[in-house]
Design a protein around this motif. Structure first.
Motif, short mmCIF file in Angstrom:
data_model
loop_
_atom_site.label_atom_id
_atom_site.label_comp_id
_atom_site.label_asym_id
_atom_site.label_seq_id
_atom_site.Cartn_x
_atom_site.Cartn_y
_atom_site.Cartn_z
N ASN A 39 -27.92 -45.91 8.36
CA ASN A 39 -29.28 -46.19 7.67
C ASN A 39 -29.48 -47.76 7.48
O ASN A 39 -30.37 -48.20 6.53
N SER A 42 -29.05 -50.63 3.84
CA SER A 42 -29.24 -49.94 2.66
C SER A 42 -27.86 -49.14 2.34
O SER A 42 -27.73 -48.61 1.11
N ASP A 43 -27.30 -48.59 3.41
CA ASP A 43 -25.91 -47.77 3.17
C ASP A 43 -25.03 -48.55 2.37
O ASP A 43 -24.44 -48.20 1.26
N TYR A 44 -24.87 -49.84 2.52
CA TYR A 44 -23.87 -50.66 1.79
C TYR A 44 -24.33 -51.17 0.81
O TYR A 44 -23.46 -51.32 -0.31
N ASN A 45 -25.60 -51.40 0.62
CA ASN A 45 -25.98 -51.83 -0.73
C ASN A 45 -25.98 -50.62 -1.74
O ASN A 45 -25.73 -50.93 -3.00
N THR A 46 -26.28 -49.24 -1.33
CA THR A 46 -26.27 -48.11 -2.15
C THR A 46 -24.74 -48.11 -2.60
O THR A 46 -24.55 -47.77 -3.64
N TRP A 47 -23.86 -48.25 -1.71
CA TRP A 47 -22.24 -48.00 -2.04
C TRP A 47 -21.95 -49.14 -3.21
O TRP A 47 -21.52 -48.66 -4.11
N SER A 49 -23.94 -50.60 -5.22
CA SER A 49 -24.57 -50.31 -6.49
C SER A 49 -23.81 -49.50 -7.48
O SER A 49 -23.97 -49.18 -8.45
N THR A 50 -22.84 -48.54 -6.76
CA THR A 50 -22.21 -47.55 -7.54
C THR A 50 -20.88 -48.10 -8.11
O THR A 50 -20.13 -47.01 -8.59
N HIS A 51 -20.48 -49.15 -7.78
CA HIS A 51 -19.24 -49.71 -8.17
C HIS A 51 -19.36 -50.99 -9.10
O HIS A 51 -20.26 -51.65 -8.90
#
Length: 187
Positions: A39, A42-47, A49-51
């Motif tokens: 994707n 955004s895949d790494y941005n989302t990842w 943001s959860t850490h």
């Protein structure tokens, strides 16, 4: 029995030190690993943001040697995916990167057009949560006397019996490891 006591003492001391220097290893992208994301960025941005990243933590970039790499780059090089003059580069996977400084860190893959199609990561690293205590200043006395439990009455004061609870005037903190060591010797 002495061996068991010694092992227990060693284990408790190691637990104490582990708590002091605990670090977290973050597997970049989790199951995706360090690959071209389906994707885009955004895949790494989302990842990310959860850490929560702290100085001393480790980023683990899982990739196949020869197909990818991981380069730390400046903020100016990140957006246009400039591969010249990286801060550091790891070409052998999996790569472990220890976060040594607070601030924003930028990582890209420099193979082909991987960065342009989303294999890039931005993280914000905070300082460690354990801040050392400042050394005592010369204005601070080396010894502070404990509060007195009894003050002589002044004239006309009605005396009350002393409180039976020492909870508010006395606090003892014994680290778990030291308690464990003491118990090991009496076991």
């Amino acid at each position: 029995m002495a061996g068991l006591k010694f092992n227990l003492v060693v284990m408790m001391v190691l637990m104490q030190f582990h708590g002091m220097v605990a670090q977290t290893t973050h597997v970049v992208g989790d199951a995706l690993g360090w690959n071209i994301p389906p994707n885009g960025p955004s895949d790494y941005n989302t990842w990310a943001s959860t850490h929560t990243f702290k100085v001393g933590d480790v980023l683990l970039f899982n990739f196949i040697t020869g197909f990818h790499n991981v380069a730390e780059v400046s903020g100016a090089a990140y957006c246009p995916c400039t591969t010249a003059n990286p801060i550091s580069i790891a070409t052998t996977g999996p790569a472990r990167v220890t976060l040594n400084t607070p601030g924003i860190h930028y990582y890209i893959c420099t193979v082909g057009t991987h960065c342009q199609i989303g294999q890039k990561l931005t993280i914000n690293v905070s300082a460690t949560s354990a801040t050392p205590l400042p050394p005592p200043s010369s204005a601070t006395p080396a010894f502070v006397s404990p509060p007195t439990l009894f003050s002589p009455p002044t004239e006309g004061t009605i005396l009350q019996p002393p409180s039976r609870s020492f909870g508010s005037s006395f606090t003892a903190v014994i680290p778990f490891s030291f308690l464990g060591i003491a118990l090991a010797f009496f076991y």
